[in-house]
Write a protein that holds these residues in place. Structure first.
Motif, PDB file in Angstrom:
ATOM      1  N   GLU A  27      -6.048  -8.252   3.183  1.00 16.00           N
ATOM      2  CA  GLU A  27      -7.117  -7.405   2.674  1.00 16.00           C
ATOM      3  C   GLU A  27      -8.409  -7.637   3.449  1.00 16.00           C
ATOM      4  OE1 GLU A  27      -9.332  -6.138  -1.477  1.00 16.00           O
ATOM      5  OE2 GLU A  27      -8.389  -8.115  -1.319  1.00 16.00           O
ATOM      6  N   ARG A  28      -8.718  -8.900   3.739  1.00 17.10           N
ATOM      7  CA  ARG A  28      -9.924  -9.217   4.501  1.00 17.10           C
ATOM      8  C   ARG A  28      -9.874  -8.584   5.893  1.00 17.10           C
ATOM      9  NH1 ARG A  28      -9.651 -14.933   6.365  1.00 17.10           N
ATOM     10  NH2 ARG A  28      -8.496 -13.844   8.000  1.00 17.10           N
ATOM     11  N   ASP A  29      -8.728  -8.712   6.549  1.00 22.99           N
ATOM     12  CA  ASP A  29      -8.601  -8.158   7.896  1.00 22.99           C
ATOM     13  C   ASP A  29      -8.710  -6.637   7.886  1.00 22.99           C
ATOM     14  OD1 ASP A  29      -8.285 -10.691   8.868  1.00 22.99           O
ATOM     15  OD2 ASP A  29      -6.099 -10.571   9.079  1.00 22.99           O
ATOM     16  N   LEU A  30      -8.054  -5.994   6.906  1.00 20.98           N
ATOM     17  CA  LEU A  30      -8.119  -4.534   6.819  1.00 20.98           C
ATOM     18  C   LEU A  30      -9.544  -4.066   6.543  1.00 20.98           C
ATOM     19  CD1 LEU A  30      -4.875  -3.760   4.745  1.00 20.98           C
ATOM     20  CD2 LEU A  30      -5.247  -3.316   7.179  1.00 20.98           C
ATOM     21  N   ARG A  31     -10.224  -4.768   5.655  1.00 16.68           N
ATOM     22  CA  ARG A  31     -11.606  -4.396   5.335  1.00 16.68           C
ATOM     23  C   ARG A  31     -12.510  -4.570   6.547  1.00 16.68           C
ATOM     24  NH1 ARG A  31     -13.551  -3.754   0.439  1.00 16.68           N
ATOM     25  NH2 ARG A  31     -11.858  -4.972  -0.511  1.00 16.68           N
ATOM     26  N   GLN A  32     -12.327  -5.670   7.278  1.00 13.64           N
ATOM     27  CA  GLN A  32     -13.165  -5.970   8.434  1.00 13.64           C
ATOM     28  C   GLN A  32     -13.011  -4.935   9.535  1.00 13.64           C
ATOM     29  OE1 GLN A  32     -12.585  -9.955   9.903  1.00 13.64           O
ATOM     30  NE2 GLN A  32     -13.734  -9.590  11.793  1.00 13.64           N
ATOM     31  N   HIS A  33     -11.810  -4.373   9.665  1.00 12.30           N
ATOM     32  CA  HIS A  33     -11.550  -3.429  10.751  1.00 12.30           C
ATOM     33  C   HIS A  33     -11.491  -1.975  10.273  1.00 12.30           C
ATOM     34  CE1 HIS A  33      -9.800  -7.320  12.324  1.00 12.30           C
ATOM     35  NE2 HIS A  33     -10.697  -6.989  13.255  1.00 12.30           N
TER      36      HIS A  33
ATOM     37  N   GLU B 142      -9.817  -0.488   8.132  1.00 14.02           N
ATOM     38  CA  GLU B 142      -8.496   0.060   7.839  1.00 14.02           C
ATOM     39  C   GLU B 142      -8.294   0.268   6.341  1.00 14.02           C
ATOM     40  OE1 GLU B 142      -5.716   0.895   9.716  1.00 14.02           O
ATOM     41  OE2 GLU B 142      -6.907   0.768  11.534  1.00 14.02           O
ATOM     42  N   LEU B 143      -9.045  -0.468   5.524  1.00 16.38           N
ATOM     43  CA  LEU B 143      -8.835  -0.400   4.074  1.00 16.38           C
ATOM     44  C   LEU B 143      -9.284   0.946   3.519  1.00 16.38           C
ATOM     45  CD1 LEU B 143      -7.688  -2.226   1.899  1.00 16.38           C
ATOM     46  CD2 LEU B 143     -10.006  -2.999   1.389  1.00 16.38           C
ATOM     47  N   THR B 144     -10.440   1.425   3.974  1.00 17.33           N
ATOM     48  CA  THR B 144     -10.939   2.702   3.455  1.00 17.33           C
ATOM     49  C   THR B 144     -10.046   3.859   3.898  1.00 17.33           C
ATOM     50  OG1 THR B 144     -12.440   2.756   5.357  1.00 17.33           O
ATOM     51  CG2 THR B 144     -13.355   2.020   3.263  1.00 17.33           C
ATOM     52  N   ARG B 145      -9.571   3.821   5.132  1.00 15.19           N
ATOM     53  CA  ARG B 145      -8.749   4.938   5.589  1.00 15.19           C
ATOM     54  C   ARG B 145      -7.346   4.897   5.003  1.00 15.19           C
ATOM     55  NH1 ARG B 145      -7.131   4.755  11.948  1.00 15.19           N
ATOM     56  NH2 ARG B 145      -4.952   4.823  11.402  1.00 15.19           N
ATOM     57  N   LEU B 146      -6.924   3.743   4.472  1.00 11.67           N
ATOM     58  CA  LEU B 146      -5.611   3.648   3.839  1.00 11.67           C
ATOM     59  C   LEU B 146      -5.514   4.592   2.650  1.00 11.67           C
ATOM     60  CD1 LEU B 146      -2.908   2.015   3.801  1.00 11.67           C
ATOM     61  CD2 LEU B 146      -4.029   0.462   2.184  1.00 11.67           C
TER      62      LEU B 146
ATOM     63  N   ILE C   2     -12.950   7.450  10.121  1.00 14.51           N
ATOM     64  CA  ILE C   2     -13.416   8.283   9.007  1.00 14.51           C
ATOM     65  C   ILE C   2     -12.239   8.917   8.283  1.00 14.51           C
ATOM     66  CG2 ILE C   2     -14.693  10.382   8.400  1.00 14.51           C
ATOM     67  CD1 ILE C   2     -16.634   9.684  10.656  1.00 14.51           C
ATOM     68  N   ASN C   3     -11.362   9.557   9.047  1.00 15.43           N
ATOM     69  CA  ASN C   3     -10.179  10.198   8.450  1.00 15.43           C
ATOM     70  C   ASN C   3      -9.185  10.529   9.560  1.00 15.43           C
ATOM     71  OD1 ASN C   3      -8.266  12.002   7.290  1.00 15.43           O
ATOM     72  ND2 ASN C   3      -9.703  12.534   5.688  1.00 15.43           N
ATOM     73  N   PRO C   4      -8.070   9.806   9.624  1.00 10.37           N
ATOM     74  CA  PRO C   4      -7.113  10.001  10.710  1.00 10.37           C
ATOM     75  C   PRO C   4      -6.070  11.076  10.422  1.00 10.37           C
ATOM     76  CG  PRO C   4      -6.443   8.133   9.413  1.00 10.37           C
ATOM     77  CD  PRO C   4      -7.699   8.675   8.762  1.00 10.37           C
TER      78      PRO C   4
ATOM     79  N   PRO D  80       3.968  29.114   7.900  1.00 10.29           N
ATOM     80  CA  PRO D  80       4.420  27.731   8.117  1.00 10.29           C
ATOM     81  C   PRO D  80       4.038  26.815   6.964  1.00 10.29           C
ATOM     82  CG  PRO D  80       2.401  28.100   9.337  1.00 10.29           C
ATOM     83  CD  PRO D  80       2.726  29.411   8.669  1.00 10.29           C
ATOM     84  N   HIS D  81       4.697  27.026   5.808  1.00 14.69           N
ATOM     85  CA  HIS D  81       4.392  26.187   4.650  1.00 14.69           C
ATOM     86  C   HIS D  81       4.490  24.716   5.025  1.00 14.69           C
ATOM     87  CE1 HIS D  81       8.564  27.862   4.450  1.00 14.69           C
ATOM     88  NE2 HIS D  81       8.850  26.586   4.610  1.00 14.69           N
ATOM     89  N   ILE D  82       3.585  23.928   4.482  1.00 15.10           N
ATOM     90  CA  ILE D  82       3.630  22.490   4.712  1.00 15.10           C
ATOM     91  C   ILE D  82       4.952  21.974   4.160  1.00 15.10           C
ATOM     92  CG2 ILE D  82       2.432  21.857   2.558  1.00 15.10           C
ATOM     93  CD1 ILE D  82       1.563  20.213   5.842  1.00 15.10           C
ATOM     94  N   ASN D  83       5.735  21.279   4.989  1.00 12.07           N
ATOM     95  CA  ASN D  83       7.038  20.824   4.480  1.00 12.07           C
ATOM     96  C   ASN D  83       7.019  19.376   4.018  1.00 12.07           C
ATOM     97  OD1 ASN D  83       8.015  19.187   6.897  1.00 12.07           O
ATOM     98  ND2 ASN D  83       7.714  21.179   7.863  1.00 12.07           N
ATOM     99  N   HIS D  84       5.968  18.628   4.347  1.00 13.58           N
ATOM    100  CA  HIS D  84       5.756  17.352   3.675  1.00 13.58           C
ATOM    101  C   HIS D  84       4.367  16.818   3.985  1.00 13.58           C
ATOM    102  CE1 HIS D  84       7.319  15.728   7.594  1.00 13.58           C
ATOM    103  NE2 HIS D  84       6.386  14.819   7.393  1.00 13.58           N
ATOM    104  N   LEU D  85       3.864  15.990   3.082  1.00 16.73           N
ATOM    105  CA  LEU D  85       2.683  15.168   3.319  1.00 16.73           C
ATOM    106  C   LEU D  85       3.092  13.708   3.159  1.00 16.73           C
ATOM    107  CD1 LEU D  85      -0.250  17.038   1.511  1.00 16.73           C
ATOM    108  CD2 LEU D  85       0.124  16.810   3.963  1.00 16.73           C
ATOM    109  N   THR D  86       2.301  12.824   3.753  1.00 12.26           N
ATOM    110  CA  THR D  86       2.761  11.443   3.890  1.00 12.26           C
ATOM    111  C   THR D  86       1.654  10.433   3.618  1.00 12.26           C
ATOM    112  OG1 THR D  86       4.251  12.205   5.628  1.00 12.26           O
ATOM    113  CG2 THR D  86       3.908   9.834   5.461  1.00 12.26           C
ATOM    114  N   PRO D  87       1.716   9.708   2.508  1.00 10.79           N
ATOM    115  CA  PRO D  87       0.794   8.584   2.326  1.00 10.79           C
ATOM    116  C   PRO D  87       1.241   7.392   3.162  1.00 10.79           C
ATOM    117  CG  PRO D  87       2.281   8.728   0.466  1.00 10.79           C
ATOM    118  CD  PRO D  87       2.587   9.910   1.344  1.00 10.79           C
ATOM    119  N   ARG D  88       0.318   6.487   3.402  1.00 14.59           N
ATOM    120  CA  ARG D  88       0.604   5.283   4.190  1.00 14.59           C
ATOM    121  C   ARG D  88       0.711   4.079   3.265  1.00 14.59           C
ATOM    122  NH1 ARG D  88      -3.601   2.680   8.595  1.00 14.59           N
ATOM    123  NH2 ARG D  88      -2.461   0.758   9.013  1.00 14.59           N
ATOM    124  N   THR D  89       1.769   3.291   3.435  1.00 16.27           N
ATOM    125  CA  THR D  89       1.977   2.117   2.601  1.00 16.27           C
ATOM    126  C   THR D  89       1.888   0.849   3.436  1.00 16.27           C
ATOM    127  OG1 THR D  89       3.479   1.037   1.033  1.00 16.27           O
ATOM    128  CG2 THR D  89       4.497   2.163   2.900  1.00 16.27           C
TER     129      THR D  89
END
Length: 462
Positions: A53-59, A61-65, A123-125, A222-231
């Motif tokens: 968590e510390r590493d993700l926050r520092q870089h 990555e936590l907010t964009r997750l 900001i938003n990938p 071209p209906h969206i055929n899937h969306l994908t959260p990151r785990t």
């Protein structure tokens, strides 16, 4: 024009990704259940691994997750692909990498529209894997001609949308009212329409040739055929999905589980059977194409790293073809990937993965600078003065993408096209070259090294 009145591309992209997620949760309620599951598992991982968590926050990555999603669409013509590119450009999303999916029996080739600037990625990938139908891979000539005729008659873009995109390009951006109108119209492009544009017999003919052909040709857009959260733990999600009544695909695509994740691992829940209406018929039919996907991202690999990765995948397949093999594919994969280093320092030293660089400890860094030694980054990393920060892989893997496609087309659906990469043709249809993803990662690593070197030299001179 005063550009200060324009809404930033990053903000437009963020609004669009939120609108897409809201729409898809309404259309596919199970996707909402998947998002809840992923949030729970991510929270559990962060609670038991405070260092992560510390590493993700520092870089950053936590907010964009939390905001991250990727989607996938399929278009039918070069004109549709060019229009899609115009729309995504307004959001700061550009075509990166070329993917030939014909090697796995899928009659499309693809790119991914995504941000390329490091600040924009933080900001938003949001990214959209975009596939273009390759009618030349359909053997039946009359069916190819019929499909081309149907596609030539449809217009997938709401009135005014492409004009807004052209205006944004000419003026340098969109105002607040224009941005609202743009996001609403752009979201409509990817909405599901249960009304097919053909009769049932035509649909069945396309379906028999390839399910993807029916999905692309027989609907309004071209209906969206899937969306994908990151785990942060895709294995935990894979295990938990059936327990929540979410039917998971059998295998996780990509590399095996590792201490230091590389590239991309993906899984999904199986595609829904959705009721559709055919032209001229009162009796409803069904269509299967849309699903929910989950991804876990690791460090981006260099060309040498990708070559090693690809060779190990080939080894796993070759082991499976041996008559005496009793291992499952997962077991074979785990076995052969013991040859791929699972230590960040070794990945860096062998030039297999991309990293950013930063002082591990400010006091030690100052001492090093004051010592007057020459700049030597590998030595600083080896001695622990400089820490490695993995550069996240932002792109896709063609074999994994095809595996996801195939698992959601039905286990029996397997065409055998000879690999026919056609990047030059794809780029002509797109109207521009696609960017090389490895060049982008190399540039990010080089910028990080140069910035740290400048700090080192400036301090030592002072």
């Amino acid at each position: 024009m005063d550009t200060s009145v324009f809404i930033s591309k990053d903000e437009i992209r963020s609004r669009f990704s939120r609108a897409m997620s809201a729409m898809y949760q309404q259309e596919v309620p199970q996707y909402g259940a998947l998002l809840s599951l992923v949030r729970e598992i991510n929270a559990a991982v962060l609670e038991r691994e405070p260092t992560l968590e510390r590493d993700l926050r520092q870089h950053s990555e936590l907010t964009r997750l939390e905001v991250e999603r990727h989607g996938a669409i399929r278009v039918g013509t070069a004109a549709e692909l060019k229009g899609i590119a115009q729309i995504f450009a307004v959001m700061g999303m550009y075509p990166v990498a070329y993917y030939d999916l014909s090697v796995a029996g899928v009659p499309v080739h693809s790119t991914a529209f995504r941000p390329v600037d490091e600040h924009a990625l933080q900001i938003n990938p949001f990214r959209v894997f975009t596939s273009l139908l390759r009618l030349e891979l359909i053997e039946d000539v009359s069916l190819r001609q019929q499909a081309a005729a149907i596609l030539s008659q449809r217009s997938i873009f709401p009135p005014g949308l492409l004009e807004l995109a052209a205006q944004a390009q000419a003026a340098g951006g969109l105002t607040e009212p224009q941005a609202k109108e743009f996001v609403t119209a752009a979201t409509e492009v990817f909405r599901w329409h249960r009304q097919a544009t053909v009769d049932q017999d035509t649909y069945r003919k396309f379906y028999a040739a390839h399910r993807l052909l029916a999905d692309i040709v027989c609907f309004k857009g071209p209906h969206i055929n899937h969306l994908t959260p990151r785990t942060l733990d895709i294995d935990a999600v894979q295990e938990a999905m059936p327990q929540r009544g979410i039917p998971a695909k059998e295998l996780i695509e990509g590399p095996p589980r590792r201490r230091n994740p590389i590239l991309l691992r993906q899984t999904s829940f199986k595609a829904l059977e959705e009721e559709i209406e055919f032209v001229g018929q009162t009796r409803a039919g069904s269509h299967t194409a849309r699903f929910g996907e989950i991804e876990q991202r690791g460090v981006a690999l260099t060309r040498a790293g990708r070559a090693l990765y690809d060779s190990l995948l080939m080894q796993a397949r070759e082991l499976g073809s041996q008559a005496r093999s009793t291992q499952t594919y997962t077991e074979r994969l785990q076995h052969v990937f013991t040859q791929f280093p699972d230590d960040e320092h070794e990945l860096y030293e062998r030039g297999l993965a991309f990293f950013r660089f930063e002082p591990r400890d400010p006091v030690v860094w100052q001492q090093e600078v004051a010592a007057g030694r020459p700049w030597d980054l590998p030595d600083l990393v080896k001695r622990g003065v400089v820490a490695l920060s993995p550069i996240t892989y932002e792109d896709f893997l063609p074999v994994s993408a095809a595996g996801i496609f195939q698992s959601n087309l039905g286990d029996a659906e397997q065409k055998n096209y000879v690999s026919q990469a056609a990047r030059a043709e794809f780029e002509r249809n797109l109207g521009s070259p696609v960017l090389d993803e490895i060049d982008l990662y190399q540039a990010a690593q080089t910028r990080s090294e140069q910035a740290l070197q400048q700090r080192f030299l400036a301090k030592s001179k002072a």
